[in-house]
Design a protein around this motif. Structure first.
Motif, mmCIF file in Angstrom:
data_model
loop_
_atom_site.group_PDB
_atom_site.id
_atom_site.type_symbol
_atom_site.label_atom_id
_atom_site.label_comp_id
_atom_site.label_asym_id
_atom_site.label_seq_id
_atom_site.Cartn_x
_atom_site.Cartn_y
_atom_site.Cartn_z
ATOM 1 N N VAL A 58 0.857 -1.183 0.000
ATOM 2 C CA VAL A 58 0.000 0.000 0.000
ATOM 3 C C VAL A 58 0.892 1.232 0.000
ATOM 4 C CG1 VAL A 58 -0.234 0.318 2.515
ATOM 5 C CG2 VAL A 58 -2.089 1.038 0.987
ATOM 6 N N ARG A 95 -3.037 4.480 7.871
ATOM 7 C CA ARG A 95 -3.847 5.353 8.727
ATOM 8 C C ARG A 95 -3.015 5.932 9.869
ATOM 9 N NH1 ARG A 95 -9.256 1.637 8.804
ATOM 10 N NH2 ARG A 95 -10.577 3.098 7.633
ATOM 11 N N ASP A 104 -11.710 8.539 4.534
ATOM 12 C CA ASP A 104 -11.543 7.739 5.749
ATOM 13 C C ASP A 104 -12.210 8.453 6.900
ATOM 14 O OD1 ASP A 104 -10.729 5.883 7.621
ATOM 15 O OD2 ASP A 104 -8.621 6.479 7.573
ATOM 16 N N THR A 150 -14.634 -1.035 6.787
ATOM 17 C CA THR A 150 -13.485 -0.648 7.616
ATOM 18 C C THR A 150 -13.358 0.859 7.788
ATOM 19 O OG1 THR A 150 -11.994 -0.809 5.699
ATOM 20 C CG2 THR A 150 -12.177 -2.758 7.122
ATOM 21 N N LEU A 207 -2.993 -0.409 -3.205
ATOM 22 C CA LEU A 207 -3.240 -1.469 -2.226
ATOM 23 C C LEU A 207 -3.539 -2.763 -2.969
ATOM 24 C CD1 LEU A 207 -3.759 -2.555 0.645
ATOM 25 C CD2 LEU A 207 -6.121 -1.751 0.407
ATOM 26 N N TYR A 210 -13.718 -1.698 2.053
ATOM 27 C CA TYR A 210 -13.541 -0.297 2.425
ATOM 28 C C TYR A 210 -14.713 0.211 3.260
ATOM 29 C CZ TYR A 210 -9.499 0.018 -0.644
ATOM 30 O OH TYR A 210 -8.273 -0.170 -1.222
ATOM 31 N N TRP A 228 -14.595 3.632 5.709
ATOM 32 C CA TRP A 228 -14.492 4.561 4.593
ATOM 33 C C TRP A 228 -15.899 4.940 4.164
ATOM 34 C CZ3 TRP A 228 -9.675 6.094 2.832
ATOM 35 C CH2 TRP A 228 -8.586 5.382 3.359
ATOM 36 N N LEU A 264 -4.817 7.161 -0.407
ATOM 37 C CA LEU A 264 -4.411 5.776 -0.247
ATOM 38 C C LEU A 264 -4.398 5.154 -1.638
ATOM 39 C CD1 LEU A 264 -4.060 3.687 2.240
ATOM 40 C CD2 LEU A 264 -6.187 2.767 1.322
ATOM 41 N N VAL A 275 -3.633 -1.085 5.551
ATOM 42 C CA VAL A 275 -4.434 0.134 5.698
ATOM 43 C C VAL A 275 -4.209 0.734 7.085
ATOM 44 C CG1 VAL A 275 -6.789 1.064 5.799
ATOM 45 C CG2 VAL A 275 -6.139 -0.510 3.968
#
Length: 149
Positions: free
Chosen positions: A60, A91, A147, A121, A71, A118, A123, A68, A87
């Motif tokens: 990533v 972050r 995010d 988690t 990935l 995404y 996003w 980002l 990720v």
């Protein structure tokens, strides 16, 4: 083990990217210079997860503007939390730099679970727009995320 990517990792990163491309067609257009695609000038930082044999299992990067990017996880290492750890590293770094991460995903991304990953988690989808690049001469629609975790 997750760690910052080093220049010596790039050939192994390209090999891993090739394995992903063959299965998932990511990236949609295979780059003319995959090493440069993985390490463009706008890149701020990148991480890899390497196996015991040194092979890159996942990658990533964060690009200027807090995007980002790049990935991917090789098929053999999926469902082992590799993407989540990558990720997480991005972050943590972004928070220390005062960046809010963003990302975009092609609307017709064929990688199983990409959008679901995404959204599950932390996003949030903000909008969809046409990319400034094409695949086979056809426009690509990108889902943009921020995010919120």
């Amino acid at each position: 083990m997750i760690r910052r990517r080093e220049p010596a990792d790039l050939d192994r990163c390209v090999a891993a990217l090739r394995a992903v491309h063959e299965v998932d067609r990511y990236p949609l257009n295979w780059p003319a210079d995959p090493r440069r695609w993985l390490a463009p000038e706008e890149q701020l930082c990148a991480w890899v997860v390497a196996g015991a044999d040194g092979a890159v299992l996942g990658h990533v990067a964060v690009h200027r503007g807090g995007e980002l990017s790049r990935l991917y996880v090789v098929p053999a290492a999926r469902r082992c939390a590799v993407a989540g750890r990558l990720v997480g590293a991005a972050r943590e770094w972004a928070a220390g730099q005062g960046h809010t991460l963003t990302l975009n995903v092609p609307e017709d991304d064929r990688r199983a679970g990409t959008v679901a990953f995404y959204e599950a988690t932390g996003w949030r989808h903000t909008h969809t727009a046409v990319a400034d690049w094409t695949v086979g001469g056809r426009p690509v629609r990108l889902r943009h995320y921020v995010d919120v975790k």
